[in-house]
Scaffold this active site. Structure first.
Site, PDB file in Angstrom:
ATOM      1  N   THR A 234       0.852  -1.198   0.000  1.00  0.00           N
ATOM      2  CA  THR A 234       0.000   0.000   0.000  1.00  0.00           C
ATOM      3  C   THR A 234       0.889   1.249   0.000  1.00  0.00           C
ATOM      4  O   THR A 234       0.394   2.355   0.220  1.00  0.00           O
ATOM      5  CB  THR A 234      -0.944   0.046   1.233  1.00  0.00           C
ATOM      6  OG1 THR A 234      -0.142   0.030   2.407  1.00  0.00           O
ATOM      7  CG2 THR A 234      -1.931  -1.092   1.258  1.00  0.00           C
ATOM      8  N   ARG A 236       4.061   2.538  -2.367  1.00  0.00           N
ATOM      9  CA  ARG A 236       4.125   3.127  -3.704  1.00  0.00           C
ATOM     10  C   ARG A 236       4.451   2.021  -4.712  1.00  0.00           C
ATOM     11  O   ARG A 236       5.229   1.109  -4.413  1.00  0.00           O
ATOM     12  CB  ARG A 236       5.199   4.223  -3.791  1.00  0.00           C
ATOM     13  CG  ARG A 236       4.789   5.558  -3.194  1.00  0.00           C
ATOM     14  CD  ARG A 236       3.699   6.270  -4.020  1.00  0.00           C
ATOM     15  NE  ARG A 236       3.214   7.499  -3.400  1.00  0.00           N
ATOM     16  CZ  ARG A 236       2.135   7.602  -2.628  1.00  0.00           C
ATOM     17  NH1 ARG A 236       1.403   6.550  -2.344  1.00  0.00           N
ATOM     18  NH2 ARG A 236       1.768   8.772  -2.130  1.00  0.00           N
ATOM     19  N   GLU A 265       0.364   3.187 -12.326  1.00  0.00           N
ATOM     20  CA  GLU A 265      -1.050   3.347 -11.968  1.00  0.00           C
ATOM     21  C   GLU A 265      -1.683   4.618 -12.521  1.00  0.00           C
ATOM     22  O   GLU A 265      -2.898   4.668 -12.717  1.00  0.00           O
ATOM     23  CB  GLU A 265      -1.225   3.293 -10.454  1.00  0.00           C
ATOM     24  CG  GLU A 265      -0.638   4.492  -9.712  1.00  0.00           C
ATOM     25  CD  GLU A 265      -0.851   4.397  -8.197  1.00  0.00           C
ATOM     26  OE1 GLU A 265      -0.545   3.334  -7.626  1.00  0.00           O
ATOM     27  OE2 GLU A 265      -1.309   5.384  -7.599  1.00  0.00           O
ATOM     28  N   HIS A 297      -5.684   2.175  -5.469  1.00  0.00           N
ATOM     29  CA  HIS A 297      -5.171   3.221  -4.570  1.00  0.00           C
ATOM     30  C   HIS A 297      -6.303   3.772  -3.683  1.00  0.00           C
ATOM     31  O   HIS A 297      -6.514   4.984  -3.627  1.00  0.00           O
ATOM     32  CB  HIS A 297      -4.521   4.352  -5.391  1.00  0.00           C
ATOM     33  CG  HIS A 297      -3.478   5.103  -4.606  1.00  0.00           C
ATOM     34  ND1 HIS A 297      -2.300   5.537  -5.152  1.00  0.00           N
ATOM     35  CD2 HIS A 297      -3.442   5.513  -3.307  1.00  0.00           C
ATOM     36  CE1 HIS A 297      -1.589   6.174  -4.235  1.00  0.00           C
ATOM     37  NE2 HIS A 297      -2.260   6.165  -3.106  1.00  0.00           N
TER      38      HIS A 297
HETATM   39  P1  NAI Z   1       5.689   8.255   7.587  1.00  0.00           P
HETATM   40  O1  NAI Z   1       6.563   9.341   7.073  1.00  0.00           O
HETATM   41  O2  NAI Z   1       4.957   8.432   8.864  1.00  0.00           O
HETATM   42  O3  NAI Z   1       6.548   6.901   7.706  1.00  0.00           O
HETATM   43  C1  NAI Z   1       7.418   6.428   6.735  1.00  0.00           C
HETATM   44  C2  NAI Z   1       8.477   5.594   7.446  1.00  0.00           C
HETATM   45  O4  NAI Z   1       9.267   4.958   6.449  1.00  0.00           O
HETATM   46  C3  NAI Z   1       9.433   6.439   8.303  1.00  0.00           C
HETATM   47  O5  NAI Z   1       9.544   5.863   9.596  1.00  0.00           O
HETATM   48  C4  NAI Z   1      10.750   6.368   7.542  1.00  0.00           C
HETATM   49  O6  NAI Z   1      11.881   6.401   8.411  1.00  0.00           O
HETATM   50  C5  NAI Z   1      10.630   5.037   6.860  1.00  0.00           C
HETATM   51  N1  NAI Z   1      11.494   4.874   5.689  1.00  0.00           N
HETATM   52  C6  NAI Z   1      11.954   5.804   4.821  1.00  0.00           C
HETATM   53  N2  NAI Z   1      12.700   5.224   3.864  1.00  0.00           N
HETATM   54  C7  NAI Z   1      12.721   3.889   4.163  1.00  0.00           C
HETATM   55  C8  NAI Z   1      13.319   2.767   3.555  1.00  0.00           C
HETATM   56  N3  NAI Z   1      14.076   2.881   2.454  1.00  0.00           N
HETATM   57  N4  NAI Z   1      13.140   1.543   4.116  1.00  0.00           N
HETATM   58  C9  NAI Z   1      12.386   1.417   5.249  1.00  0.00           C
HETATM   59  N5  NAI Z   1      11.791   2.453   5.862  1.00  0.00           N
HETATM   60  C10 NAI Z   1      11.941   3.670   5.318  1.00  0.00           C
HETATM   61  O7  NAI Z   1       4.673   7.928   6.392  1.00  0.00           O
HETATM   62  P2  NAI Z   1       3.267   7.190   6.475  1.00  0.00           P
HETATM   63  O8  NAI Z   1       2.201   8.192   6.686  1.00  0.00           O
HETATM   64  O9  NAI Z   1       3.385   6.026   7.398  1.00  0.00           O
HETATM   65  O10 NAI Z   1       3.110   6.688   4.957  1.00  0.00           O
HETATM   66  C11 NAI Z   1       3.953   5.675   4.430  1.00  0.00           C
HETATM   67  C12 NAI Z   1       3.715   5.588   2.938  1.00  0.00           C
HETATM   68  O11 NAI Z   1       2.414   5.095   2.667  1.00  0.00           O
HETATM   69  C13 NAI Z   1       3.758   6.930   2.205  1.00  0.00           C
HETATM   70  O12 NAI Z   1       5.067   7.326   1.911  1.00  0.00           O
HETATM   71  C14 NAI Z   1       2.986   6.636   0.966  1.00  0.00           C
HETATM   72  O13 NAI Z   1       3.870   6.146  -0.011  1.00  0.00           O
HETATM   73  C15 NAI Z   1       2.020   5.534   1.381  1.00  0.00           C
HETATM   74  N6  NAI Z   1       0.625   5.987   1.429  1.00  0.00           N
HETATM   75  C16 NAI Z   1      -0.317   5.271   0.738  1.00  0.00           C
HETATM   76  C17 NAI Z   1      -1.635   5.627   0.755  1.00  0.00           C
HETATM   77  C18 NAI Z   1      -2.672   4.818   0.046  1.00  0.00           C
HETATM   78  O14 NAI Z   1      -3.819   5.277  -0.100  1.00  0.00           O
HETATM   79  N7  NAI Z   1      -2.352   3.614  -0.423  1.00  0.00           N
HETATM   80  C19 NAI Z   1      -2.080   6.843   1.451  1.00  0.00           C
HETATM   81  C20 NAI Z   1      -1.034   7.497   2.210  1.00  0.00           C
HETATM   82  C21 NAI Z   1       0.259   7.092   2.154  1.00  0.00           C
END
Ligand code: NAI
Length: 353
Positions: A234, A236, A265, A297
């Site tokens: 979920t 990217r 997508e 999505h």
């Molecule tokens: P967040 O910023 O709270 O958490 C992201 C975490 O990933 C952070 O702890 C960061 O340190 C970690 N991170 C960064 N690069 C990394 C890597 N290479 N390997 C492992 N961990 C890594 O973001 P949140 O809100 O938890 O969202 C996460 C992702 O979910 C977003 O970046 C977005 O791509 C996706 N998303 C999907 C949605 C959907 O409708 N399917 C909606 C909202 C977000």
């Protein structure tokens, strides 16, 4: 002063939520169905604000047109801002976003994909409706006692861990910035990616897409996994090399895959293309597997998340025009590629420039 907002890529649900909440703000919103891109940027003349979503393109060319037309603010209805050229916007147009709207919505959707694939309710639904009451082929597994590997323990990853702990699962986690206190509190263990790949029964991706992790799920990493593994994405689309995923599915090297995001997508997701042939052969092939579940999505798509998105977007616009502090502003000087805003860079400033 009446603030004029050009609202791009309007869907019926956007209109419903924004019209309702705009009663408290009274902005002059024009709802457009088009995506914002170099062609449609011409529509923004005399607007103060452009309100855009993930499929809108705000490259240098578009930014320059918007600036010429007098647009002062881009109000993103999303957390991500990878579709805006922040460098081109700097000094010309301010950019605001909705940093978090409902981590639970996305985490709960990830678990929905897991449960559907596991207990095959997507197939059971059609069988029973066709008076086929056989349960042959629908066997699943107990989540209790199995191992989940969570990649990315930010807001969504943590919410997913809490749900899966409730099922009695063992949790392995990986994050570039591990949160040791959370791990202790929640009873999960940080490990390296190789351990996640080798030991997990379910791997769920909750990290952002960065230059370092493009195609992290590929032939090499798929080869390390259990043959029964379920992969959930979920995060990217580009975290998974889809051609390699298809290779592993065909070879029976993995158990199943649940995808709310897909590499290409933008051509399909959010649109009704049911009257057309799918020209994307990779997407078409994915749709043939009984053990693949694709959603378009929709992880974020709950009443609570839409309410938060709407209220925060309208409030961001209000703050800008009242010349107030802009807590949700992003600019190329204060944002990293990981989507984090470095607060130090903004200290003492109401706006980024
Ligand atoms: P967040 O910023 O709270 O958490 C992201 C975490 O990933 C952070 O702890 C960061 O340190 C970690 N991170 C960064 N690069 C990394 C890597 N290479 N390997 C492992 N961990 C890594 O973001 P949140 O809100 O938890 O969202 C996460 C992702 O979910 C977003 O970046 C977005 O791509 C996706 N998303 C999907 C949605 C959907 O409708 N399917 C909606 C909202 C977000």
């Amino acid at each position: 002063m009446s603030v004029k907002v050009a609202f791009f890529d309007t869907k019926p649900y956007d209109r419903r939520y924004f019209e309702t909440h705009n009663r408290d703000f009274s902005f002059d919103i024009t709802f457009l169905q088009d995506h914002l891109n170099p062609t449609t940027a011409a529509l923004t003349r005399d607007f103060d604000v452009v309100c855009a979503f993930v499929g809108d393109e705000m490259n240098r060319e578009v930014i320059d047109v918007l600036h010429d037309h007098g647009v002062k603010l881009i109000a993103l209805r999303s957390a991500g801002f990878n579709n805006v050229d922040l460098e081109a916007a700097y000094g010309k147009i301010h950019v605001v976003r909705v940093p978090a709207y409902s981590p639970q919505a996305v985490a709960e959707h990830a678990v929905t994909l897991m449960m559907t694939l596991n207990r095959k309710t997507h197939r059971a639904y059609y069988r029973v409706r066709d008076s086929n009451f056989s349960i042959n082929g629908l066997i699943g597994f107990d989540m209790h006692g199995k191992t989940a590997g969570i990649v990315g323990t930010g807001k969504i990853g943590k919410a997913a861990i809490q749900i899966l702990r409730g099922f009695g699962m063992r949790i392995l986690a990986y994050d570039v910035y591990p949160d040791k206190d959370f791990a202790k509190e929640c009873g999960c263990t940080y490990v390296d990616m190789e351990t996640i790949y080798k030991e997990s029964d379910i791997i769920s991706l909750h990290c952002p897409l960065t230059p370092e992790n493009v195609h992290m799920i590929n032939r090499d990493t798929l080869s390390l996994m259990k043959n029964s593994v379920m992969i959930i994405n979920t995060g990217r689309g580009k975290l998974i090399k889809t051609k390699d995923l298809i290779w592993a599915l065909k070879a029976g090297l993995i158990g199943s895959a649940g995808l709310d995001v897909y590499e290409e997508e933008s051509e399909y997701f959010f649109e009704d293309r049911s009257e057309e042939a799918i020209n994307d052969d990779i997407l078409a092939r994915l749709l043939t597997f009984p053990n693949v579940m694709i959603t378009s999505h929709q992880g974020f798509f709950t009443h609570e998340a839409l309410t938060n998105i709407t209220q925060t977007t309208l409030e961001n616009i209000r703050l800008y025009f009242q010349n107030d502090e802009l807590p949700n502003e992003v600019c190329h000087q204060c944002c990293g590629e990981d989507g984090k805003v470095h607060k130090e860079a903004r200290k003492g400033q109401k706006k980024c420039f």
